[in-house]
Write a protein that holds these residues in place. Sequence first.
Motif, PDB file in Angstrom:
ATOM      1  N   GLN A  88       0.820  -1.212   0.000  1.00 22.62           N
ATOM      2  CA  GLN A  88       0.000   0.000   0.000  1.00 22.62           C
ATOM      3  C   GLN A  88       0.854   1.262   0.000  1.00 22.62           C
ATOM      4  N   GLY A  89       1.967   1.198   0.746  1.00 19.70           N
ATOM      5  CA  GLY A  89       2.853   2.366   0.838  1.00 19.70           C
ATOM      6  C   GLY A  89       3.619   2.626  -0.459  1.00 19.70           C
ATOM      7  N   HIS A  90       3.516   1.726  -1.417  1.00 22.87           N
ATOM      8  CA  HIS A  90       4.157   1.912  -2.723  1.00 22.87           C
ATOM      9  C   HIS A  90       3.115   2.287  -3.775  1.00 22.87           C
ATOM     10  N   MET A  91       1.964   1.581  -3.714  1.00 30.50           N
ATOM     11  CA  MET A  91       0.933   1.817  -4.722  1.00 30.50           C
ATOM     12  C   MET A  91       0.335   3.209  -4.574  1.00 30.50           C
ATOM     13  N   ASN A  92       0.101   3.653  -3.361  1.00 29.56           N
ATOM     14  CA  ASN A  92      -0.555   4.958  -3.175  1.00 29.56           C
ATOM     15  C   ASN A  92       0.225   6.099  -3.827  1.00 29.56           C
ATOM     16  N   PRO A  93       1.506   6.291  -3.477  1.00 23.71           N
ATOM     17  CA  PRO A  93       2.189   7.453  -4.062  1.00 23.71           C
ATOM     18  C   PRO A  93       2.371   7.332  -5.576  1.00 23.71           C
ATOM     19  N   PHE A 123      11.535   6.394  -5.397  1.00 23.40           N
ATOM     20  CA  PHE A 123      11.723   5.923  -4.019  1.00 23.40           C
ATOM     21  C   PHE A 123      10.509   6.302  -3.188  1.00 23.40           C
ATOM     22  N   THR A 124      10.009   5.340  -2.402  1.00 18.01           N
ATOM     23  CA  THR A 124       8.856   5.648  -1.549  1.00 18.01           C
ATOM     24  C   THR A 124       9.307   5.978  -0.126  1.00 18.01           C
ATOM     25  N   GLN A 125      10.614   6.180   0.038  1.00 19.06           N
ATOM     26  CA  GLN A 125      11.112   6.625   1.338  1.00 19.06           C
ATOM     27  C   GLN A 125      11.652   8.046   1.184  1.00 19.06           C
ATOM     28  N   VAL A 169      -7.713  11.596  18.672  1.00 20.84           N
ATOM     29  CA  VAL A 169      -6.380  11.093  18.358  1.00 20.84           C
ATOM     30  C   VAL A 169      -6.575   9.967  17.339  1.00 20.84           C
ATOM     31  N   TYR A 170      -5.957  10.099  16.169  1.00 19.89           N
ATOM     32  CA  TYR A 170      -6.034   9.040  15.158  1.00 19.89           C
ATOM     33  C   TYR A 170      -4.762   8.194  15.274  1.00 19.89           C
ATOM     34  N   VAL A 171      -4.940   6.884  15.393  1.00 22.44           N
ATOM     35  CA  VAL A 171      -3.800   5.994  15.616  1.00 22.44           C
ATOM     36  C   VAL A 171      -3.714   4.968  14.486  1.00 22.44           C
ATOM     37  N   SER A 172      -2.568   4.927  13.813  1.00 16.29           N
ATOM     38  CA  SER A 172      -2.384   3.893  12.788  1.00 16.29           C
ATOM     39  C   SER A 172      -0.903   3.567  12.665  1.00 16.29           C
ATOM     40  N   PHE A 173      -0.625   2.286  12.525  1.00 14.33           N
ATOM     41  CA  PHE A 173       0.762   1.837  12.348  1.00 14.33           C
ATOM     42  C   PHE A 173       0.985   1.301  10.929  1.00 14.33           C
ATOM     43  N   GLY A 174       0.173   1.790   9.979  1.00 15.37           N
ATOM     44  CA  GLY A 174       0.399   1.489   8.570  1.00 15.37           C
ATOM     45  C   GLY A 174       0.044   0.070   8.177  1.00 15.37           C
ATOM     46  N   SER A 175       0.621  -0.376   7.080  1.00 14.59           N
ATOM     47  CA  SER A 175       0.188  -1.652   6.516  1.00 14.59           C
ATOM     48  C   SER A 175       1.120  -2.814   6.834  1.00 14.59           C
ATOM     49  N   TRP A 178      -8.718   4.167  16.230  1.00 14.38           N
ATOM     50  CA  TRP A 178      -7.525   3.319  16.155  1.00 14.38           C
ATOM     51  C   TRP A 178      -7.701   2.255  15.072  1.00 14.38           C
ATOM     52  N   VAL A 179      -6.750   2.237  14.134  1.00 11.80           N
ATOM     53  CA  VAL A 179      -6.753   1.199  13.092  1.00 11.80           C
ATOM     54  C   VAL A 179      -5.920   0.021  13.589  1.00 11.80           C
ATOM     55  N   VAL A 180      -6.586  -1.118  13.751  1.00 14.32           N
ATOM     56  CA  VAL A 180      -5.857  -2.354  14.070  1.00 14.32           C
ATOM     57  C   VAL A 180      -6.202  -3.355  12.967  1.00 14.32           C
ATOM     58  N   TRP A 193      -9.224  -0.878   8.900  1.00 17.92           N
ATOM     59  CA  TRP A 193      -8.561  -0.071   7.870  1.00 17.92           C
ATOM     60  C   TRP A 193      -9.373   1.210   7.744  1.00 17.92           C
ATOM     61  N   SER A 194      -8.726   2.341   7.535  1.00 15.49           N
ATOM     62  CA  SER A 194      -9.484   3.595   7.466  1.00 15.49           C
ATOM     63  C   SER A 194      -9.233   4.292   6.137  1.00 15.49           C
ATOM     64  N   PRO A 195     -10.121   5.218   5.760  1.00 13.62           N
ATOM     65  CA  PRO A 195      -9.775   6.088   4.632  1.00 13.62           C
ATOM     66  C   PRO A 195      -8.866   7.190   5.189  1.00 13.62           C
ATOM     67  N   TRP A 242       6.846   6.473   5.591  1.00 11.33           N
ATOM     68  CA  TRP A 242       7.063   7.754   4.900  1.00 11.33           C
ATOM     69  C   TRP A 242       5.758   8.340   4.345  1.00 11.33           C
ATOM     70  N   ASN A 243       4.861   7.471   3.827  1.00 14.79           N
ATOM     71  CA  ASN A 243       3.604   8.025   3.304  1.00 14.79           C
ATOM     72  C   ASN A 243       2.790   8.667   4.410  1.00 14.79           C
ATOM     73  N   SER A 244       2.658   7.977   5.521  1.00 17.15           N
ATOM     74  CA  SER A 244       1.877   8.545   6.625  1.00 17.15           C
ATOM     75  C   SER A 244       2.502   9.843   7.107  1.00 17.15           C
ATOM     76  N   THR A 245       3.826   9.880   7.151  1.00 19.20           N
ATOM     77  CA  THR A 245       4.512  11.098   7.600  1.00 19.20           C
ATOM     78  C   THR A 245       4.204  12.260   6.649  1.00 19.20           C
ATOM     79  N   LEU A 251      13.337   0.423  10.320  1.00 23.15           N
ATOM     80  CA  LEU A 251      14.006   1.076   9.185  1.00 23.15           C
ATOM     81  C   LEU A 251      13.778   2.582   9.119  1.00 23.15           C
ATOM     82  N   ASP A 252      13.332   3.064   7.954  1.00 22.10           N
ATOM     83  CA  ASP A 252      13.236   4.498   7.703  1.00 22.10           C
ATOM     84  C   ASP A 252      12.337   5.222   8.696  1.00 22.10           C
ATOM     85  N   GLN A 253      11.482   4.485   9.383  1.00 21.72           N
ATOM     86  CA  GLN A 253      10.534   5.140  10.289  1.00 21.72           C
ATOM     87  C   GLN A 253      11.261   5.889  11.405  1.00 21.72           C
TER      88      GLN A 253
HETATM   89  C1  UDX Z   1       5.969   0.791   4.215  1.00 20.10           C
HETATM   90  C2  UDX Z   1       6.980   1.093   5.324  1.00 20.10           C
HETATM   91  O1  UDX Z   1       6.471   0.715   6.567  1.00 20.10           O
HETATM   92  C3  UDX Z   1       7.362   2.529   5.319  1.00 20.10           C
HETATM   93  O2  UDX Z   1       8.264   2.780   6.367  1.00 20.10           O
HETATM   94  C4  UDX Z   1       7.958   2.888   4.001  1.00 20.10           C
HETATM   95  O3  UDX Z   1       8.314   4.246   4.019  1.00 20.10           O
HETATM   96  C5  UDX Z   1       6.955   2.601   2.899  1.00 20.10           C
HETATM   97  O4  UDX Z   1       6.538   1.246   2.970  1.00 20.10           O
HETATM   98  P1  UDX Z   1       3.602   1.297   5.421  1.00 20.10           P
HETATM   99  O5  UDX Z   1       4.074   0.624   6.640  1.00 20.10           O
HETATM  100  O6  UDX Z   1       2.408   0.764   4.813  1.00 20.10           O
HETATM  101  O7  UDX Z   1       4.741   1.420   4.308  1.00 20.10           O
HETATM  102  O8  UDX Z   1       3.377   2.813   5.847  1.00 20.10           O
HETATM  103  P2  UDX Z   1       3.133   4.116   5.019  1.00 20.10           P
HETATM  104  O9  UDX Z   1       4.321   4.479   4.215  1.00 20.10           O
HETATM  105  O10 UDX Z   1       2.697   5.118   5.994  1.00 20.10           O
HETATM  106  O11 UDX Z   1       1.950   3.784   3.999  1.00 20.10           O
HETATM  107  C6  UDX Z   1       0.675   3.393   4.390  1.00 20.10           C
HETATM  108  C7  UDX Z   1      -0.350   3.923   3.417  1.00 20.10           C
HETATM  109  O12 UDX Z   1      -1.587   3.275   3.680  1.00 20.10           O
HETATM  110  C8  UDX Z   1      -0.581   5.415   3.577  1.00 20.10           C
HETATM  111  O13 UDX Z   1      -0.708   6.020   2.299  1.00 20.10           O
HETATM  112  C9  UDX Z   1      -1.899   5.516   4.331  1.00 20.10           C
HETATM  113  O14 UDX Z   1      -2.675   6.628   3.986  1.00 20.10           O
HETATM  114  C10 UDX Z   1      -2.598   4.240   3.933  1.00 20.10           C
HETATM  115  N1  UDX Z   1      -3.477   3.763   5.028  1.00 20.10           N
HETATM  116  C11 UDX Z   1      -2.928   3.301   6.192  1.00 20.10           C
HETATM  117  C12 UDX Z   1      -4.840   3.799   4.840  1.00 20.10           C
HETATM  118  O15 UDX Z   1      -5.326   4.242   3.791  1.00 20.10           O
HETATM  119  N2  UDX Z   1      -5.634   3.349   5.849  1.00 20.10           N
HETATM  120  C13 UDX Z   1      -5.157   2.865   7.016  1.00 20.10           C
HETATM  121  O16 UDX Z   1      -5.951   2.470   7.862  1.00 20.10           O
HETATM  122  C14 UDX Z   1      -3.749   2.836   7.191  1.00 20.10           C
END
Ligand code: UDX
Length: 455
Positions: free
Chosen positions: A22-27, A137-139, A272-278, A303-305, A330-332, A351-354, A371-373
């Motif tokens: 997801q962190g690659h496809m989105n950007p 690069f997605t980082q 407070v929105y809480v998410s640790f990504g994918s 909180w996204v779990v 999972w959230s939008p 990196w995407n969330s940041t 890693l990059d986080q």
């Molecule tokens: C991974 C690595 O963890 C990250 O460090 C690296 O930079 C890119 O690949 P990921 O862990 O998924 O990515 O985190 P992140 O880069 O933040 O990407 C997650 C994406 O999913 C974001 O675009 C975010 O908006 C989306 N997302 C996440 C949702 O749409 N809904 C959710 O509930 C959680």
Amino acid sequence: MEEVQASFSYKAHVLVLPFHGQGHMNPMLQFSKRLASKGIKITLAATLSATKNMPPQVGSISLEPIYDDLTHGGLDGADGLKGFIDRFQEIGSRNLRDLITKSQSSKYPIKCLVYDANLPWSLDVALGLGIMGAGFFTQSCATIATYVDMIEENSLESKKPLRSLEELGLVNMPDMGSSTGRYPSLMSFLLGHFDNIDKADWVLFNSFDKLEEEVVKNLMKLYEVRTIGPTLPSMYLDKRIEDDKDYGFNLYQSTGDTCINWLSTKERGSVVYVSFGSAARLSAEQMEEVAWALNESDANFLWVVRTSEENKLPSSFKEQISEKGLMVTWSPQLEVLSHEAVGCFVTHCGWNSTVEGVSLGVPMVAMPQFLDQFSDAKFVEEVWEIGVRPKGDDSTGLVSRKTIAECIKQVIQGERGEKIKRNASKWKQLARVALEEGGTSDRNIEEIVAKIVSN
Ligand code: UDX
């Protein structure tokens, strides 16, 4: 009078190839939309599981499955990342070659490949067929600068604070070295991205010049670096692209309107929105500390779990949360972060969330996992000053509920919180400016398009 037939023609055809994640496809999808808005025909090639729910054509973007991960095995196969990467390379490179070759006799031959840096073999395929290639690069630029240091020092675990950042007077990053040392095979895969990158026409980043100014300048000495971000849909930034639909390029099932309806019942800045990504997997102990920190804090929480992580929640937790909390799988995320009820983002600093937090001006509590986080979290706290990072236990790294709750309080209330909010607004503004007409990222995209068209 002769009738004039209106006919649209594209300026050029570009193939975009994201990695599966997801962190690659989105950007890369969002960057595709930017290119499409400048008159470029896009073919987006991805794994079958990523493309199967999408229509074959959306606007000027065509979808092409490049690797059948449902039949040949995906990332979670028994042979892990390495097996997936090897199969993707073997089968994907054949399909990629066919796709590019077939297009050569069409009205719009593919002129450039924008490839995910995780798939460095695809650059060789593109160059071998005589088309241009741009690595994506997605980082962050800062992370990539640290990898370049590691290659120069021939060490996966740099004991020294990493040069490129320290020399620039930015941050000292001991965490980064110790984290990378924990994942030697992943690191050698990441460092493999640089084997042929100097042959790429451009090296692209989901960032903007002001965000990582000194690092961008430094990396420019080595590669044709171009920042083209932030890659959020235009509706959240410059609002210049009409085609901003969510194409459903998702690996996870969205929870629809549940989050937004719930947020709409909450006061401005109170959630407070809480998410640790994918990808991050917290320990059960850490999940428990987060859970009780949220439940005991004064703030509301969303909180996204992910489904795969739910078994780590304390057994009675879900029953105990009142209307002050909502849990989803999972959230939008962009809609959530841009909602006025959200006042704080507890994030793993992918990196995407940041970048999304920066671009939408949301103060953060940074809880990096790997890693990059870690470097992203450092930038959040020390360089941009838009958040705080709770300190974990010296030996286990566990962040206690008390520490998390204090950090949330600091961000939402009090003097430090006010300063963080002011900085967050400043960075939000700068993110938008980068993509407005004549902004640094906009100019870079225009330059790339012009060069592809004239090639
Ligand atoms: C991974 C690595 O963890 C990250 O460090 C690296 O930079 C890119 O690949 P990921 O862990 O998924 O990515 O985190 P992140 O880069 O933040 O990407 C997650 C994406 O999913 C974001 O675009 C975010 O908006 C989306 N997302 C996440 C949702 O749409 N809904 C959710 O509930 C959680």
